[in-house]
Write a protein that holds these residues in place. Structure first.
Motif, PDB file in Angstrom:
ATOM      1  N   GLU A   1     -32.484 -32.426  27.255  1.00 20.12           N
ATOM      2  CA  GLU A   1     -33.332 -33.529  26.801  1.00 20.12           C
ATOM      3  C   GLU A   1     -32.595 -34.844  26.582  1.00 20.12           C
ATOM      4  O   GLU A   1     -33.205 -35.815  26.132  1.00 20.12           O
ATOM      5  CB  GLU A   1     -34.037 -33.123  25.509  1.00 20.12           C
ATOM      6  N   LYS A   2     -31.307 -34.877  26.841  1.00 17.66           N
ATOM      7  CA  LYS A   2     -30.507 -36.094  26.711  1.00 17.66           C
ATOM      8  C   LYS A   2     -30.630 -36.692  25.305  1.00 17.66           C
ATOM      9  O   LYS A   2     -30.582 -35.990  24.325  1.00 17.66           O
ATOM     10  CB  LYS A   2     -30.900 -37.113  27.790  1.00 17.66           C
ATOM     11  N   GLN A   3     -30.810 -38.037  25.240  1.00 17.35           N
ATOM     12  CA  GLN A   3     -30.790 -38.731  23.952  1.00 17.35           C
ATOM     13  C   GLN A   3     -31.935 -38.297  23.025  1.00 17.35           C
ATOM     14  O   GLN A   3     -31.750 -38.225  21.801  1.00 17.35           O
ATOM     15  CB  GLN A   3     -30.847 -40.247  24.161  1.00 17.35           C
ATOM     16  N   LEU A   4     -33.109 -38.015  23.581  1.00 16.31           N
ATOM     17  CA  LEU A   4     -34.216 -37.580  22.737  1.00 16.31           C
ATOM     18  C   LEU A   4     -33.935 -36.228  22.094  1.00 16.31           C
ATOM     19  O   LEU A   4     -34.268 -35.992  20.934  1.00 16.31           O
ATOM     20  CB  LEU A   4     -35.515 -37.519  23.544  1.00 16.31           C
ATOM     21  N   GLY A   5     -33.324 -35.345  22.847  1.00 18.24           N
ATOM     22  CA  GLY A   5     -32.957 -34.052  22.297  1.00 18.24           C
ATOM     23  C   GLY A   5     -31.923 -34.198  21.194  1.00 18.24           C
ATOM     24  O   GLY A   5     -31.980 -33.511  20.165  1.00 18.24           O
ATOM     25  N   LEU A   6     -30.972 -35.104  21.394  1.00 15.30           N
ATOM     26  CA  LEU A   6     -29.957 -35.342  20.371  1.00 15.30           C
ATOM     27  C   LEU A   6     -30.610 -35.894  19.106  1.00 15.30           C
ATOM     28  O   LEU A   6     -30.235 -35.511  17.988  1.00 15.30           O
ATOM     29  CB  LEU A   6     -28.905 -36.321  20.911  1.00 15.30           C
ATOM     30  N   ALA A   7     -31.582 -36.792  19.268  1.00 11.80           N
ATOM     31  CA  ALA A   7     -32.282 -37.341  18.106  1.00 11.80           C
ATOM     32  C   ALA A   7     -32.982 -36.241  17.318  1.00 11.80           C
ATOM     33  O   ALA A   7     -32.914 -36.197  16.081  1.00 11.80           O
ATOM     34  CB  ALA A   7     -33.289 -38.397  18.559  1.00 11.80           C
ATOM     35  N   ARG A   8     -33.648 -35.346  18.007  1.00  8.30           N
ATOM     36  CA  ARG A   8     -34.347 -34.251  17.325  1.00  8.30           C
ATOM     37  C   ARG A   8     -33.358 -33.356  16.584  1.00  8.30           C
ATOM     38  O   ARG A   8     -33.604 -32.939  15.441  1.00  8.30           O
ATOM     39  CB  ARG A   8     -35.141 -33.422  18.341  1.00  8.30           C
ATOM     40  N   ALA A   9     -32.240 -33.047  17.227  1.00  5.09           N
ATOM     41  CA  ALA A   9     -31.244 -32.181  16.610  1.00  5.09           C
ATOM     42  C   ALA A   9     -30.628 -32.829  15.373  1.00  5.09           C
ATOM     43  O   ALA A   9     -30.413 -32.172  14.346  1.00  5.09           O
ATOM     44  CB  ALA A   9     -30.155 -31.834  17.626  1.00  5.09           C
ATOM     45  N   VAL A  10     -30.348 -34.123  15.450  1.00  2.34           N
ATOM     46  CA  VAL A  10     -29.727 -34.833  14.333  1.00  2.34           C
ATOM     47  C   VAL A  10     -30.682 -34.930  13.152  1.00  2.34           C
ATOM     48  O   VAL A  10     -30.307 -34.684  12.004  1.00  2.34           O
ATOM     49  CB  VAL A  10     -29.273 -36.246  14.776  1.00  2.34           C
TER      50      VAL A  10
END
Length: 209
Positions: A112-121
């Motif tokens: 998911e790139k940056q969106l996936g990182l946002a969700r994880a953070v």
């Protein structure tokens, strides 16, 4: 810095797990470092200073607004946080973190790139906040020039504060987070949403990775 200001700084960082000791830090300015805005990047909406926050590896850098200053953070702050700055009124703070990688996060980012990182953070911050942190807007992708950021906004009702975060992946595949958060000190006058958004967009406009 009086006790009320110290308490506010203790709770400003979304990654903070307990109270911290702080003092003004005036040596984060990277001297002899040239900052050249990209022609494709919108200009900041407020006046920026020459104070630069930069990683040791040089793969991420940003400017602070005029009048803002770094604080030295000691104590039990997350080891991921490498720079914290506040405005003169102690109503807003900028928090910069280098995110720790894991196989789970890497798998999410691969898909998911940056969106996936946002969700994880955000999920990590929410778990640490023990119910005092709620998402206030949808995850979204912010594009500035050729750079992309995964973004989310949140509120901390018990602290009467709110914030917005941008996460990104640097050229050497390191993960970072920039958060702008409000601070509540003895019922001080909070910045307007318009002022807050201008500061957030202006710092983001100077951020290079």
């Amino acid at each position: 810095m009086n006790k009320l200001m110290l308490y506010a700084v203790c709770i400003l960082a979304v990654c903070c797990s307990s109270c911290i000791i702080v003092k003004e830090k005036d040596e984060i300015i990277v001297k002899n470092t040239e900052y050249i805005p990209s022609a494709a990047t919108p200009k900041p909406e407020i006046k920026m200073s020459n104070k630069i926050v930069r990683t040791a590896t040089g793969d991420m850098m940003a400017l602070l607004p005029e009048g803002w200053f770094f604080i030295e953070v000691d104590g039990n702050l997350s080891s991921e946080v490498f720079a914290v700055a506040v405005n003169p009124e102690y109503t807003m703070s900028a928090v910069f973190s280098q995110l720790r990688k894991s196989d789970e996060i890497q798998e999410i980012v691969d898909k998911e790139k940056q969106l996936g990182l946002a969700r994880a953070v955000f999920s990590k911050h929410e778990a640490r906040a023990n119910g005092n942190m709620k998402l206030s807007d949808k995850y979204h992708l912010t594009e500035i020039g050729l750079q992309k950021f995964g973004s989310f906004s949140f509120i901390k009702a018990k602290d009467n504060t709110y914030g917005t975060s941008a996460v990104f992946i640097s050229s050497i595949d390191e993960y970072y987070e920039f958060s702008l958060v409000t601070m509540s000190i003895n019922n001080n006058i909070q910045p307007s949403k318009n002022e807050f958004d201008k500061v957030y967009r202006s710092i983001l406009a100077t951020l290079k990775y």
